[in-house]
Scaffold this motif. Structure first.
Motif, mmCIF file in Angstrom:
data_model
loop_
_atom_site.group_PDB
_atom_site.id
_atom_site.type_symbol
_atom_site.label_atom_id
_atom_site.label_comp_id
_atom_site.label_asym_id
_atom_site.label_seq_id
_atom_site.Cartn_x
_atom_site.Cartn_y
_atom_site.Cartn_z
ATOM 1 N N GLY A 71 -25.133 -0.119 -58.840
ATOM 2 C CA GLY A 71 -23.979 -0.931 -58.492
ATOM 3 C C GLY A 71 -23.847 -1.023 -56.984
ATOM 4 N N ASP A 72 -22.734 -1.594 -56.528
ATOM 5 C CA ASP A 72 -22.507 -1.811 -55.103
ATOM 6 C C ASP A 72 -22.108 -0.500 -54.443
ATOM 7 O OD1 ASP A 72 -22.269 -3.139 -52.698
ATOM 8 O OD2 ASP A 72 -20.247 -3.900 -53.134
ATOM 9 N N GLY A 73 -22.937 -0.007 -53.550
ATOM 10 C CA GLY A 73 -22.652 1.251 -52.869
ATOM 11 C C GLY A 73 -23.805 1.655 -51.978
ATOM 12 N N ILE A 74 -23.807 2.923 -51.613
ATOM 13 C CA ILE A 74 -24.811 3.453 -50.691
ATOM 14 C C ILE A 74 -25.341 4.801 -51.174
ATOM 15 C CG2 ILE A 74 -23.784 2.304 -48.688
ATOM 16 C CD1 ILE A 74 -22.613 5.101 -47.909
ATOM 17 N N MET A 75 -26.445 5.214 -50.600
ATOM 18 C CA MET A 75 -26.948 6.562 -50.811
ATOM 19 C C MET A 75 -26.422 7.418 -49.664
ATOM 20 S SD MET A 75 -30.845 8.040 -51.095
ATOM 21 C CE MET A 75 -31.235 8.010 -49.360
ATOM 22 N N SER A 76 -25.782 8.508 -50.003
ATOM 23 C CA SER A 76 -25.208 9.390 -48.997
ATOM 24 C C SER A 76 -26.290 10.074 -48.166
ATOM 25 C CB SER A 76 -24.343 10.459 -49.668
ATOM 26 O OG SER A 76 -23.868 11.384 -48.708
ATOM 27 N N ALA A 77 -26.038 10.187 -46.880
ATOM 28 C CA ALA A 77 -26.865 11.019 -46.014
ATOM 29 C C ALA A 77 -26.099 12.303 -45.683
ATOM 30 C CB ALA A 77 -27.234 10.266 -44.741
ATOM 31 N N ILE A 78 -24.936 12.470 -46.303
ATOM 32 C CA ILE A 78 -24.146 13.689 -46.128
ATOM 33 C C ILE A 78 -24.389 14.615 -47.315
ATOM 34 C CG2 ILE A 78 -21.804 14.630 -45.967
ATOM 35 C CD1 ILE A 78 -21.063 11.957 -44.532
ATOM 36 N N ASP A 79 -24.227 14.093 -48.536
ATOM 37 C CA ASP A 79 -24.546 14.852 -49.746
ATOM 38 C C ASP A 79 -25.998 14.500 -50.056
ATOM 39 O OD1 ASP A 79 -24.756 16.072 -52.197
ATOM 40 O OD2 ASP A 79 -22.875 15.264 -52.978
ATOM 41 N N PHE A 80 -26.926 15.190 -49.399
ATOM 42 C CA PHE A 80 -28.297 14.723 -49.285
ATOM 43 C C PHE A 80 -29.241 15.905 -49.111
ATOM 44 C CE2 PHE A 80 -31.749 13.383 -46.445
ATOM 45 C CZ PHE A 80 -32.176 12.199 -47.024
ATOM 46 N N SER A 81 -30.432 15.784 -49.636
ATOM 47 C CA SER A 81 -31.499 16.733 -49.326
ATOM 48 C C SER A 81 -32.797 15.950 -49.155
ATOM 49 C CB SER A 81 -31.646 17.783 -50.433
ATOM 50 O OG SER A 81 -32.063 17.184 -51.636
ATOM 51 N N MET A 82 -33.739 16.574 -48.477
ATOM 52 C CA MET A 82 -35.018 15.930 -48.234
ATOM 53 C C MET A 82 -36.103 16.989 -48.279
ATOM 54 S SD MET A 82 -36.365 13.598 -44.994
ATOM 55 C CE MET A 82 -35.125 14.262 -43.964
ATOM 56 N N GLU A 83 -37.220 16.637 -48.874
ATOM 57 C CA GLU A 83 -38.377 17.517 -48.932
ATOM 58 C C GLU A 83 -39.578 16.775 -48.369
ATOM 59 O OE1 GLU A 83 -38.271 20.724 -49.937
ATOM 60 O OE2 GLU A 83 -36.138 20.488 -50.365
ATOM 61 N N VAL A 84 -40.461 17.518 -47.718
ATOM 62 C CA VAL A 84 -41.712 16.970 -47.215
ATOM 63 C C VAL A 84 -42.823 17.814 -47.829
ATOM 64 C CG1 VAL A 84 -43.129 16.473 -45.192
ATOM 65 C CG2 VAL A 84 -40.633 16.299 -45.030
ATOM 66 N N ASP A 85 -43.707 17.160 -48.579
ATOM 67 C CA ASP A 85 -44.792 17.875 -49.235
ATOM 68 C C ASP A 85 -46.130 17.244 -48.887
ATOM 69 O OD1 ASP A 85 -43.368 19.882 -50.899
ATOM 70 O OD2 ASP A 85 -42.478 18.090 -51.789
ATOM 71 N N LYS A 86 -47.161 18.074 -48.966
ATOM 72 C CA LYS A 86 -48.532 17.634 -48.734
ATOM 73 C C LYS A 86 -49.238 17.580 -50.083
ATOM 74 C CE LYS A 86 -52.763 19.063 -46.334
ATOM 75 N NZ LYS A 86 -53.333 20.094 -45.439
ATOM 76 N N ILE A 87 -49.852 16.448 -50.371
ATOM 77 C CA ILE A 87 -50.633 16.294 -51.592
ATOM 78 C C ILE A 87 -52.084 16.100 -51.165
ATOM 79 C CG2 ILE A 87 -51.037 14.891 -53.643
ATOM 80 C CD1 ILE A 87 -48.064 14.130 -53.544
ATOM 81 N N GLU A 88 -52.910 17.072 -51.516
ATOM 82 C CA GLU A 88 -54.319 16.986 -51.148
ATOM 83 C C GLU A 88 -55.001 15.938 -52.011
ATOM 84 O OE1 GLU A 88 -56.123 20.842 -50.907
ATOM 85 O OE2 GLU A 88 -54.567 21.553 -49.530
ATOM 86 N N ASP A 89 -55.813 15.111 -51.368
ATOM 87 C CA ASP A 89 -56.485 14.014 -52.042
ATOM 88 C C ASP A 89 -57.865 13.861 -51.405
ATOM 89 O OD1 ASP A 89 -57.373 11.205 -52.500
ATOM 90 O OD2 ASP A 89 -55.397 10.976 -53.414
ATOM 91 N N PRO A 90 -58.912 13.729 -52.195
ATOM 92 C CA PRO A 90 -60.256 13.593 -51.614
ATOM 93 C C PRO A 90 -60.411 12.360 -50.723
ATOM 94 C CG PRO A 90 -60.332 13.410 -54.034
ATOM 95 C CD PRO A 90 -58.919 13.737 -53.648
ATOM 96 N N LYS A 91 -59.566 11.352 -50.925
ATOM 97 C CA LYS A 91 -59.627 10.140 -50.101
ATOM 98 C C LYS A 91 -58.818 10.287 -48.813
ATOM 99 C CE LYS A 91 -60.108 7.168 -54.128
ATOM 100 N NZ LYS A 91 -59.467 6.138 -54.940
ATOM 101 N N GLY A 92 -58.147 11.409 -48.661
ATOM 102 C CA GLY A 92 -57.284 11.655 -47.502
ATOM 103 C C GLY A 92 -55.952 12.208 -47.983
ATOM 104 N N ASP A 93 -55.511 13.276 -47.366
ATOM 105 C CA ASP A 93 -54.266 13.910 -47.788
ATOM 106 C C ASP A 93 -53.099 12.941 -47.706
ATOM 107 O OD1 ASP A 93 -55.692 16.205 -48.248
ATOM 108 O OD2 ASP A 93 -55.097 17.180 -46.376
ATOM 109 N N ARG A 94 -52.111 13.129 -48.593
ATOM 110 C CA ARG A 94 -50.959 12.244 -48.722
ATOM 111 C C ARG A 94 -49.693 12.976 -48.303
ATOM 112 N NH1 ARG A 94 -52.624 7.227 -49.966
ATOM 113 N NH2 ARG A 94 -50.636 6.848 -50.962
#
Length: 146
Positions: free
Chosen positions: A108-131
């Motif tokens: 619906g009409d609204g936004i994604m909060s950057a206050i009630d928020f979490s973020m993860e950064v992960d590495k995915i190994e891939d033979p064609k180049g890590d992601r």
């Protein structure tokens, strides 16, 4: 102490101890993404977390006080030239309207909060180049009518 001086002091201590954000987060029981953001001055840390970070790095109460202080979130409005940051701007530039459409179609009409928020950064190994896997997890906040 201001946030800029705090950040410079924290980074110098981190480098002198040969630490990574990932290791610091693990040792302190904190998300490395949130920890990094707080140490770079973009988030305030609760007093207990601020003290833990400062103690862990062997820094004084000036650092823990600065970590706990509320930040003024201001950044350069020009498109950055650092390639990694630039590419994130490019993603939002190319896919921002698409994300807005898809999110609003699902929620619906609204936004994604950057206050009630979490973020993860992960590495995915891939033979064609890590992601790189970025997970942005924000609460949906609908616009209200009155």
């Amino acid at each position: 102490m201001d946030k800029v001086t705090m950040t410079e002091t924290i980074i110098a201590a981190k480098l002198s101890k040969g630490l990574s954000w990932e290791q610091m987060g693990k040792d302190l029981g904190m998300s490395p993404v949130w920890l990094t953001s707080a140490c770079l001055g973009m988030n305030s840390a609760p007093a207990d977390k601020a003290a833990a970070i400062s103690d862990y790095l062997g820094l004084g109460s000036e650092i823990s006080n600065a970590l706990a202080a509320y930040p003024t979130k201001i950044w350069d409005q020009a498109v950055p030239t650092d390639p990694l940051i630039y590419r994130l701007y490019e993603i939002v530039g190319v896919y921002g309207e698409t994300l807005k459409e898809v999110i609003q179609e699902k929620f619906g009409d609204g936004i994604m909060s950057a206050i009630d928020f979490s973020m993860e950064v992960d590495k995915i190994e891939d033979p064609k180049g890590d992601r790189v896997l970025l997970t942005l997890n924000g609460k949906f906040l609908p616009y209200k009518s009155w």
